[in-house]
Design a protein around this motif. Structure first.
Motif, mmCIF file in Angstrom:
data_model
loop_
_atom_site.group_PDB
_atom_site.id
_atom_site.type_symbol
_atom_site.label_atom_id
_atom_site.label_comp_id
_atom_site.label_asym_id
_atom_site.label_seq_id
_atom_site.Cartn_x
_atom_site.Cartn_y
_atom_site.Cartn_z
ATOM 1 N N ARG A 104 0.770 -1.072 0.068
ATOM 2 C CA ARG A 104 0.034 0.085 -0.035
ATOM 3 C C ARG A 104 0.893 1.086 0.046
ATOM 4 O O ARG A 104 0.562 2.280 -0.835
ATOM 5 N N TYR A 105 1.855 1.378 0.989
ATOM 6 C CA TYR A 105 2.666 2.522 1.069
ATOM 7 C C TYR A 105 3.388 2.577 -0.325
ATOM 8 O O TYR A 105 3.870 3.572 -0.925
ATOM 9 N N CYS A 106 3.951 1.548 -0.767
ATOM 10 C CA CYS A 106 4.977 1.464 -2.110
ATOM 11 C C CYS A 106 4.058 2.051 -3.184
ATOM 12 O O CYS A 106 4.753 2.922 -3.936
ATOM 13 N N ASP A 107 2.697 1.649 -3.199
ATOM 14 C CA ASP A 107 2.065 2.075 -4.367
ATOM 15 C C ASP A 107 1.728 3.693 -4.173
ATOM 16 O O ASP A 107 1.747 4.380 -4.870
ATOM 17 N N LYS A 108 1.310 4.001 -3.127
ATOM 18 C CA LYS A 108 0.674 5.430 -2.593
ATOM 19 C C LYS A 108 1.886 6.374 -2.894
ATOM 20 O O LYS A 108 1.678 7.394 -3.479
ATOM 21 N N PHE A 109 3.238 6.079 -2.624
ATOM 22 C CA PHE A 109 4.245 7.178 -2.410
ATOM 23 C C PHE A 109 5.243 6.701 -3.466
ATOM 24 O O PHE A 109 6.412 7.472 -3.533
ATOM 25 N N ASN A 110 4.996 5.928 -4.423
ATOM 26 C CA ASN A 110 5.889 5.491 -5.644
ATOM 27 C C ASN A 110 7.419 5.158 -5.222
ATOM 28 O O ASN A 110 8.286 5.822 -5.592
ATOM 29 N N ILE A 111 7.399 4.105 -4.240
ATOM 30 C CA ILE A 111 8.920 3.934 -3.602
ATOM 31 C C ILE A 111 9.046 2.255 -3.775
ATOM 32 O O ILE A 111 8.003 1.672 -3.988
ATOM 33 N N GLY A 112 10.246 1.974 -3.817
ATOM 34 C CA GLY A 112 10.553 0.688 -3.536
ATOM 35 C C GLY A 112 10.191 -0.041 -2.117
ATOM 36 O O GLY A 112 10.115 0.631 -1.181
ATOM 37 N N ARG A 113 10.013 -1.373 -2.251
ATOM 38 C CA ARG A 113 9.769 -1.911 -0.981
ATOM 39 C C ARG A 113 10.716 -1.887 0.006
ATOM 40 O O ARG A 113 10.756 -1.656 1.290
ATOM 41 N N GLU A 114 12.253 -1.849 -0.430
ATOM 42 C CA GLU A 114 13.244 -1.833 0.519
ATOM 43 C C GLU A 114 13.234 -0.372 1.031
ATOM 44 O O GLU A 114 13.614 -0.353 2.255
ATOM 45 N N THR A 115 13.058 0.651 0.357
ATOM 46 C CA THR A 115 13.074 1.890 0.839
ATOM 47 C C THR A 115 11.675 2.211 2.040
ATOM 48 O O THR A 115 12.190 2.397 3.349
ATOM 49 N N PHE A 116 10.727 1.510 1.940
ATOM 50 C CA PHE A 116 9.591 1.307 2.810
ATOM 51 C C PHE A 116 10.043 0.541 4.062
ATOM 52 O O PHE A 116 10.002 1.249 5.156
ATOM 53 N N GLU A 117 10.686 -0.676 3.768
ATOM 54 C CA GLU A 117 11.308 -1.436 5.089
ATOM 55 C C GLU A 117 12.197 -0.526 5.775
ATOM 56 O O GLU A 117 12.357 -0.836 6.999
ATOM 57 N N THR A 118 13.234 -0.036 5.255
ATOM 58 C CA THR A 118 14.322 0.714 5.709
ATOM 59 C C THR A 118 13.911 1.693 6.722
ATOM 60 O O THR A 118 14.177 2.114 7.748
ATOM 61 N N THR A 119 12.853 2.568 6.083
ATOM 62 C CA THR A 119 12.287 3.833 6.754
ATOM 63 C C THR A 119 11.179 3.116 7.936
ATOM 64 O O THR A 119 11.528 3.936 8.925
ATOM 65 N N VAL A 120 10.785 2.179 7.893
ATOM 66 C CA VAL A 120 9.880 1.656 8.718
ATOM 67 C C VAL A 120 10.910 1.175 9.972
ATOM 68 O O VAL A 120 10.720 1.585 11.194
ATOM 69 N N ARG A 121 11.871 0.583 9.659
ATOM 70 C CA ARG A 121 12.816 -0.149 10.860
ATOM 71 C C ARG A 121 13.714 1.158 11.434
ATOM 72 O O ARG A 121 14.134 1.037 12.508
ATOM 73 N N ASN A 122 14.074 2.205 10.446
ATOM 74 C CA ASN A 122 14.928 3.251 11.194
ATOM 75 C C ASN A 122 13.838 4.183 12.060
ATOM 76 O O ASN A 122 14.390 4.526 12.999
ATOM 77 N N ILE A 123 12.573 4.124 11.829
ATOM 78 C CA ILE A 123 11.743 4.963 12.700
ATOM 79 C C ILE A 123 11.522 3.763 14.094
ATOM 80 O O ILE A 123 11.798 4.474 15.079
ATOM 81 N N PHE A 124 11.424 2.481 13.955
ATOM 82 C CA PHE A 124 11.580 1.531 14.970
ATOM 83 C C PHE A 124 12.484 1.651 15.877
ATOM 84 O O PHE A 124 12.661 1.847 16.992
ATOM 85 N N ASP A 125 13.656 1.982 15.269
ATOM 86 C CA ASP A 125 15.165 2.070 16.006
ATOM 87 C C ASP A 125 15.026 3.367 16.677
ATOM 88 O O ASP A 125 15.742 3.329 17.719
ATOM 89 N N HIS A 126 14.551 4.330 16.141
ATOM 90 C CA HIS A 126 14.539 5.370 16.955
ATOM 91 C C HIS A 126 13.794 5.583 18.108
ATOM 92 O O HIS A 126 14.210 6.235 19.154
#
Length: 168
Positions: A104-126
């Motif tokens: 859903r986020y990849c389609d909505k923001f026109n990003i790759g899955r790896e970008t989404f997963e990295t962003t989510v993990r960085n938020i979680f790590d923060h």
């Protein structure tokens, strides 16, 4: 064979049983080979079994003898943190959120899955770093986690716009 006895934890079984039936034998096989013989998890299966590796490391309080490069692909941003007090529930919330929301986020923001997963993990790590209260951010339940993470991801992709859209 040095050790032929193995006990799979109920949490591991519940995690694998959430996936389609056709994938389960491969997931069980990879997990058992990793536990018995230290066989690295293949890059294709790591997104599905990575959370279990995180949980195992949290339970043991140490990192396996395997190097990080043997356990994951070259996306080092998604490596588990070495913070030892992350509750298993939080890690499970992270796994389900990442798995269920990626497309859903990849389609909505026109990003790759790896970008989404990295962003989510960085938020979680923060969130695992001590904040104003002196402790990491914890959530009362999965709904609370999803609301908090969705707000953070939306903010990251629309306000900060630090991501680079995929080409094509």
């Amino acid at each position: 064979m040095k050790n032929s006895k193995l006990t799979l934890q109920p949490l591991w079984i519940n995690h694998i049983e959430r996936f389609p039936e056709r994938m389960r034998p491969r997931l069980y096989g990879a997990l058992i080979a990793f536990l018995l013989h230290g066989t690295p998890i293949s890059e294709k299966l790591l997104p599905y079994l990575g959370i279990l590796l995180d949980l195992m490391e949290e339970e043991k309080g140490d990192v396996h003898d395997k190097t990080e490069n043997e356990l994951v692909s070259d996306s080092s941003e998604c490596l588990p943190t070495l913070i030892s007090d992350i509750p298993a529930e939080e890690l499970e919330y992270l796994r389900t959120y990442t798995t269920d929301c990626a497309q859903r986020y990849c389609d909505k923001f026109n990003i790759g899955r790896e970008t989404f997963e990295t962003t989510v993990r960085n938020i979680f790590d923060h969130w695992q770093k001590p904040h104003g209260t002196g402790s990491a951010i914890r959530h009362k339940d999965e709904d609370d986690f999803w609301q908090h993470m969705s707000s953070a991801v939306y903010y990251e992709f629309t306000v900060t716009q630090r991501i680079v859209p995929k080409e094509g």
